[in-house]
Design an enzyme around this catalytic site. Sequence first.
Site, PDB file in Angstrom:
ATOM      1  N   TYR A 157       0.834  -1.205   0.000  1.00 55.98           N
ATOM      2  CA  TYR A 157       0.000   0.000   0.000  1.00 55.98           C
ATOM      3  C   TYR A 157       0.868   1.254   0.000  1.00 55.98           C
ATOM      4  O   TYR A 157       1.734   1.428   0.856  1.00 55.98           O
ATOM      5  CB  TYR A 157      -0.985   0.007   1.172  1.00 55.98           C
ATOM      6  N   PRO A 193     -16.145  -2.107   0.406  1.00 57.02           N
ATOM      7  CA  PRO A 193     -17.528  -2.203   0.886  1.00 57.02           C
ATOM      8  C   PRO A 193     -18.339  -0.920   0.679  1.00 57.02           C
ATOM      9  O   PRO A 193     -19.564  -0.969   0.664  1.00 57.02           O
ATOM     10  CB  PRO A 193     -17.358  -2.488   2.386  1.00 57.02           C
ATOM     11  N   LEU A 194     -17.642   0.204   0.538  1.00 51.43           N
ATOM     12  CA  LEU A 194     -18.370   1.468   0.315  1.00 51.43           C
ATOM     13  C   LEU A 194     -18.632   1.695  -1.178  1.00 51.43           C
ATOM     14  O   LEU A 194     -19.178   2.726  -1.559  1.00 51.43           O
ATOM     15  CB  LEU A 194     -17.578   2.654   0.901  1.00 51.43           C
ATOM     16  N   ALA A 195     -18.217   0.723  -1.989  1.00 47.97           N
ATOM     17  CA  ALA A 195     -18.404   0.819  -3.445  1.00 47.97           C
ATOM     18  C   ALA A 195     -17.848   2.152  -3.962  1.00 47.97           C
ATOM     19  O   ALA A 195     -18.429   2.765  -4.865  1.00 47.97           O
ATOM     20  CB  ALA A 195     -19.873   0.617  -3.814  1.00 47.97           C
ATOM     21  N   GLY A 246     -18.072   4.925  -2.928  1.00 46.44           N
ATOM     22  CA  GLY A 246     -18.994   6.060  -2.755  1.00 46.44           C
ATOM     23  C   GLY A 246     -20.025   6.200  -3.855  1.00 46.44           C
ATOM     24  O   GLY A 246     -20.813   7.149  -3.844  1.00 46.44           O
TER      25      GLY A 246
HETATM   26  N1  NAP Z   1      -7.431  -7.729  -0.552  1.00 47.61           N
HETATM   27  C1  NAP Z   1      -7.418  -6.980  -1.622  1.00 47.61           C
HETATM   28  O1  NAP Z   1      -7.082  -7.420  -2.731  1.00 47.61           O
HETATM   29  C2  NAP Z   1      -7.821  -5.543  -1.492  1.00 47.61           C
HETATM   30  C3  NAP Z   1      -8.009  -4.750  -2.639  1.00 47.61           C
HETATM   31  C4  NAP Z   1      -8.375  -3.416  -2.466  1.00 47.61           C
HETATM   32  C5  NAP Z   1      -8.574  -2.907  -1.182  1.00 47.61           C
HETATM   33  N2  NAP Z   1      -8.363  -3.690  -0.082  1.00 47.61           N
HETATM   34  C6  NAP Z   1      -8.578  -3.189   1.305  1.00 47.61           C
HETATM   35  O2  NAP Z   1      -9.918  -2.756   1.416  1.00 47.61           O
HETATM   36  C7  NAP Z   1      -9.962  -1.385   1.814  1.00 47.61           C
HETATM   37  C8  NAP Z   1     -11.158  -0.731   1.192  1.00 47.61           C
HETATM   38  O3  NAP Z   1     -11.132  -0.834  -0.213  1.00 47.61           O
HETATM   39  P1  NAP Z   1     -11.469   0.383  -1.197  1.00 47.61           P
HETATM   40  O4  NAP Z   1     -10.783   1.587  -0.739  1.00 47.61           O
HETATM   41  O5  NAP Z   1     -11.251  -0.129  -2.545  1.00 47.61           O
HETATM   42  O6  NAP Z   1     -13.021   0.508  -1.024  1.00 47.61           O
HETATM   43  P2  NAP Z   1     -14.170   1.437  -0.399  1.00 47.61           P
HETATM   44  O7  NAP Z   1     -14.133   1.426   1.063  1.00 47.61           O
HETATM   45  O8  NAP Z   1     -15.386   0.942  -1.084  1.00 47.61           O
HETATM   46  O9  NAP Z   1     -13.896   2.872  -0.984  1.00 47.61           O
HETATM   47  C9  NAP Z   1     -13.132   3.852  -0.350  1.00 47.61           C
HETATM   48  C10 NAP Z   1     -12.943   4.988  -1.320  1.00 47.61           C
HETATM   49  O10 NAP Z   1     -14.208   5.523  -1.706  1.00 47.61           O
HETATM   50  C11 NAP Z   1     -14.257   6.891  -1.382  1.00 47.61           C
HETATM   51  N3  NAP Z   1     -15.615   7.242  -0.931  1.00 47.61           N
HETATM   52  C12 NAP Z   1     -16.440   6.480  -0.194  1.00 47.61           C
HETATM   53  N4  NAP Z   1     -17.606   7.123  -0.004  1.00 47.61           N
HETATM   54  C13 NAP Z   1     -17.496   8.318  -0.617  1.00 47.61           C
HETATM   55  C14 NAP Z   1     -18.379   9.430  -0.780  1.00 47.61           C
HETATM   56  N5  NAP Z   1     -19.616   9.433  -0.283  1.00 47.61           N
HETATM   57  N6  NAP Z   1     -17.924  10.502  -1.467  1.00 47.61           N
HETATM   58  C15 NAP Z   1     -16.666  10.517  -1.989  1.00 47.61           C
HETATM   59  N7  NAP Z   1     -15.789   9.489  -1.870  1.00 47.61           N
HETATM   60  C16 NAP Z   1     -16.217   8.398  -1.197  1.00 47.61           C
HETATM   61  C17 NAP Z   1     -13.255   7.087  -0.271  1.00 47.61           C
HETATM   62  O11 NAP Z   1     -12.817   8.430  -0.252  1.00 47.61           O
HETATM   63  P3  NAP Z   1     -12.466   9.114   1.175  1.00 47.61           P
HETATM   64  O12 NAP Z   1     -11.121   8.614   1.517  1.00 47.61           O
HETATM   65  O13 NAP Z   1     -12.508  10.559   0.842  1.00 47.61           O
HETATM   66  O14 NAP Z   1     -13.532   8.703   2.136  1.00 47.61           O
HETATM   67  C18 NAP Z   1     -12.154   6.127  -0.704  1.00 47.61           C
HETATM   68  O15 NAP Z   1     -11.368   6.694  -1.721  1.00 47.61           O
HETATM   69  C19 NAP Z   1      -8.593  -0.823   1.423  1.00 47.61           C
HETATM   70  O16 NAP Z   1      -8.210   0.280   2.211  1.00 47.61           O
HETATM   71  C20 NAP Z   1      -7.701  -2.011   1.690  1.00 47.61           C
HETATM   72  O17 NAP Z   1      -7.373  -2.087   3.066  1.00 47.61           O
HETATM   73  C21 NAP Z   1      -7.985  -4.992  -0.231  1.00 47.61           C
END
Ligand code: NAP
Length: 328
Positions: free
Chosen positions: A62, A232-234, A236
């Site tokens: 990361y 999980p937040l798709a 946003g």
């Molecule tokens: N195992 C794997 O292969 C794998 C792959 C990817 C990720 N991960 C893990 O899973 C975690 C979460 O994954 P993710 O970041 O892809 O998914 P997420 O939680 O679905 O999305 C987070 C992103 O969405 C933005 N967001 C959410 N709600 C929003 C809104 N209402 N308005 C504007 N922006 C919004 C956040 O921005 P803000 O920061 O501004 O809130 C952030 O950039 C990662 O941090 C990591 O630890 C694991």
Amino acid sequence: MKDIPLQGHGIPASRLAIGCMGFGGSWDETEPYTAEHKKQLEAVVDAALSIGINFFDHADIYTRGKAERIFGELLAARPALREQIIIQSKCGIQLADGTLPVRYNFSKQHILQSVDGILKRLGTEYIDILLLHRPDPLMEPEEVAEAIDQLKANGKVKHFGVSNMHSAHIEYLQSAIREPLIVNQLHLSLAHRHFIDQGLNINRDEGAATSFDPQLMTYMQQKRMQIQAWGPLAQGRYTGAIRSDATEAELLTAQYIERLAADKETSKEAILLGWLLKHPAGIQPVLGTTNASRVMACQDAACQAEQMTREEWWTLYATAGGSHKPSK
Ligand SMILES: NC(=O)c1ccc[n+]([C@@H]2O[C@H](COP(=O)([O-])OP(=O)(O)OC[C@H]3O[C@@H](n4cnc5c(N)ncnc54)[C@H](OP(=O)(O)O)[C@@H]3O)[C@@H](O)[C@H]2O)c1
């Protein structure tokens, strides 16, 4: 709300986790993080702790190690924090460098070196859980087992798991690894619904389209493995970050979530996450937000899952585009 499987393994993990992929600035390793980035991380950690979230998910890759390094600086400044939280990290992916492509590496040497790097960057003597990030086609379970035995024996890692693996990968690895694999982290959300579609579309033409392992959810539930949801937040797309090329299903889902949140006097994030938490597997969402107020907006998710009716759950699924067509 029932306990999550990790608690059954003696790990006092919170229902929600914080994903640390977005911390440490950019993915350019030459670009240092700033005081602003440090403040941002501290605000998220404090917001998380204030609502009972004690679980932090990392990976060696990361922001090319900077996410762990900046987290390590916070731990160094606040040493009491280490024992209050559960730290999970991952290894097994090597990012593209020079002429080499992205590749996966479950060799004993890579796993051991990677864990040493994780511990050094975080400034901790152990991590609670290590996940093998993505299946390496060249993996040899006996070799992985040797690495895991060594990490367990020298106390560098307490528990082990995997990510993005199907049930056959898990069985294959577990055939040689003595330690139980207790976590599988997968891409699961209302926008990424294959885990539901696959089970519903058994013996239907629609089922042919998804590549999700049909046995995986029930396999992990039977084994009491912790299913963690990344994404999980798709990103946003239903809760405020509406995409310029959003589909009609996305727009309708966003409207429905907004209406439910208003009716139930809660946040849109709590509704979105409530849909995941209602699943009886006890899914643990890994929130990728770097925004402390968005962490707070997730606080009510477990409560919303308990209050969500079956009709609301199915309406969310169908509105988002669930491929299942109910039988008459
Ligand atoms: N195992 C794997 O292969 C794998 C792959 C990817 C990720 N991960 C893990 O899973 C975690 C979460 O994954 P993710 O970041 O892809 O998914 P997420 O939680 O679905 O999305 C987070 C992103 O969405 C933005 N967001 C959410 N709600 C929003 C809104 N209402 N308005 C504007 N922006 C919004 C956040 O921005 P803000 O920061 O501004 O809130 C952030 O950039 C990662 O941090 C990591 O630890 C694991």
